[in-house]
Design an enzyme around this catalytic site. Structure first.
Site, PDB file in Angstrom:
ATOM      1  CB  VAL A 101      -6.607 -24.137   2.748  1.00  0.00           C
ATOM      2  CG1 VAL A 101      -7.260 -24.455   4.084  1.00  0.00           C
ATOM      3  CG2 VAL A 101      -5.131 -24.524   2.752  1.00  0.00           C
ATOM      4  CB  CYS A 102     -12.113 -25.806   1.718  1.00  0.00           C
ATOM      5  SG  CYS A 102     -13.857 -25.351   1.630  1.00  0.00           S
ATOM      6  CG  PHE A 103     -13.067 -23.585   6.040  1.00  0.00           C
ATOM      7  CD1 PHE A 103     -14.222 -23.005   6.531  1.00  0.00           C
ATOM      8  CD2 PHE A 103     -13.084 -24.942   5.754  1.00  0.00           C
ATOM      9  CE1 PHE A 103     -15.361 -23.748   6.747  1.00  0.00           C
ATOM     10  CE2 PHE A 103     -14.223 -25.697   5.964  1.00  0.00           C
ATOM     11  CZ  PHE A 103     -15.358 -25.101   6.460  1.00  0.00           C
ATOM     12  CE  LYS A 127     -15.666 -21.569   2.595  1.00  0.00           C
ATOM     13  NZ  LYS A 127     -14.937 -22.002   1.392  1.00  0.00           N
ATOM     14  CB  ALA A 157      -7.792 -29.953   0.703  1.00  0.00           C
TER      15      ALA A 157
END
Length: 269
Positions: free
Chosen positions: A141-143, A157, A81
């Site tokens: 969580v993508c980051f 990132k 996400a």
């Protein structure tokens, strides 16, 4: 610099329109109606996009989306996400058989992400590619964790990207955060208790960084867009021709958005 690609600047739209337009570009390129196309865009409201195969029942806190007035959409691409808010988003559609595109997903990402690397340099940010020493566990969580060839500064990132291939076309799109509202971000995910939410929130500050944090400057959307436009232009070595959608193309996007992307909060909530 003999080849000409489209450059499409669509500004800010609702989440379902943004995702439908990326899919429409993929379709039109597959059908031969448009050349390879680079698109820049933003989001009308804070929006949470989830990966195409991501299970959201035990990870996404939907009351948090309502609290912050966030829109919700499922992407055509995979991954975790992403909260889209104060950011520049890009997408690229190009044939899988294009001479610039390697057959490997990882190597193709490396080629296309060079424009992102150069865009950061244009803003005074010296990023580098992340190459993990061992396979890492995916998070919701993508980051929170970079993947192969994603960009980092001091191990943090700085962008999130995803890719898919359909109908002979590669679609890659990604998030380039100018600023992140970490409180909002962590309200959108499920944690066992508030203490764990706070622990993860504090840890996140050591895992991700934004353009504003890295430069100490306030850039406008247009300034960031220009930096990355020149980044892609120099690394792809192509001419860019401005492209605007016709009325019938917009109608097609709206129909696709209603059919595939206009999601409400799932019924299990």
């Amino acid at each position: 610099m003999g080849e000409t690609w489209n450059i499409l600047r669509t500004g800010s739209h609702d989440a379902h329109i943004n995702m439908a337009l990326d899919e429409a570009l993929l379709n039109w390129h597959s059908e031969g109606h448009i050349p390879p196309t680079l698109r820049f865009y933003g989001w009308r409201k804070p929006s949470l996009s989830v990966g195409h195969f991501q299970k959201v029942e035990k990870s996404i806190h939907f009351p948090g989306l309502e609290k912050h007035g966030c829109q919700y959409v499922r992407r055509l691409t995979g991954g975790s996400a992403v909260l889209h808010d104060d950011e520049l988003t890009y997408s690229i559609v190009v044939s899988e058989n294009h001479p610039k595109i390697p057959h490997s997903i990882r190597e193709a990402y490396y080629v296309l992400s060079q424009g992102i690397l150069e865009g950061y340099k244009n803003l005074g940010i010296q990023a580098e590619y992340f190459i993990p020493k061992q396979k890492s566990k995916r998070t919701a969580v993508c980051f929170e964790r970079p993947a192969f060839y994603e960009l980092v500064v001091d191990g943090k990132k700085i962008s999130g990207n995803a890719q898919t291939r359909k109908k002979g076309v590669l679609l890659q799109h990604g998030s380039i955060p100018i600023r992140i509202d970490i409180d909002m971000l962590f309200d959108l995910f499920i944690f066992p208790n508030e203490r764990m939410r706070d622990v993860n929130k504090r840890a996140f500050r050591q895992k991700a960084a934004t353009i504003q944090q890295l430069t100490g400057k306030t850039f406008t959307y247009d300034e960031v867009e220009q930096a990355f436009y020149h980044g892609f232009q120099s690394t792809l070595d192509v001419q860019f021709k401005p492209f605007e959608l016709t009325e019938s193309q917009w109608d097609e996007v709206y129909q696709l958005a209603e059919k595939h992307y206009k999601e409400t909060i799932p019924s299990f909530v």
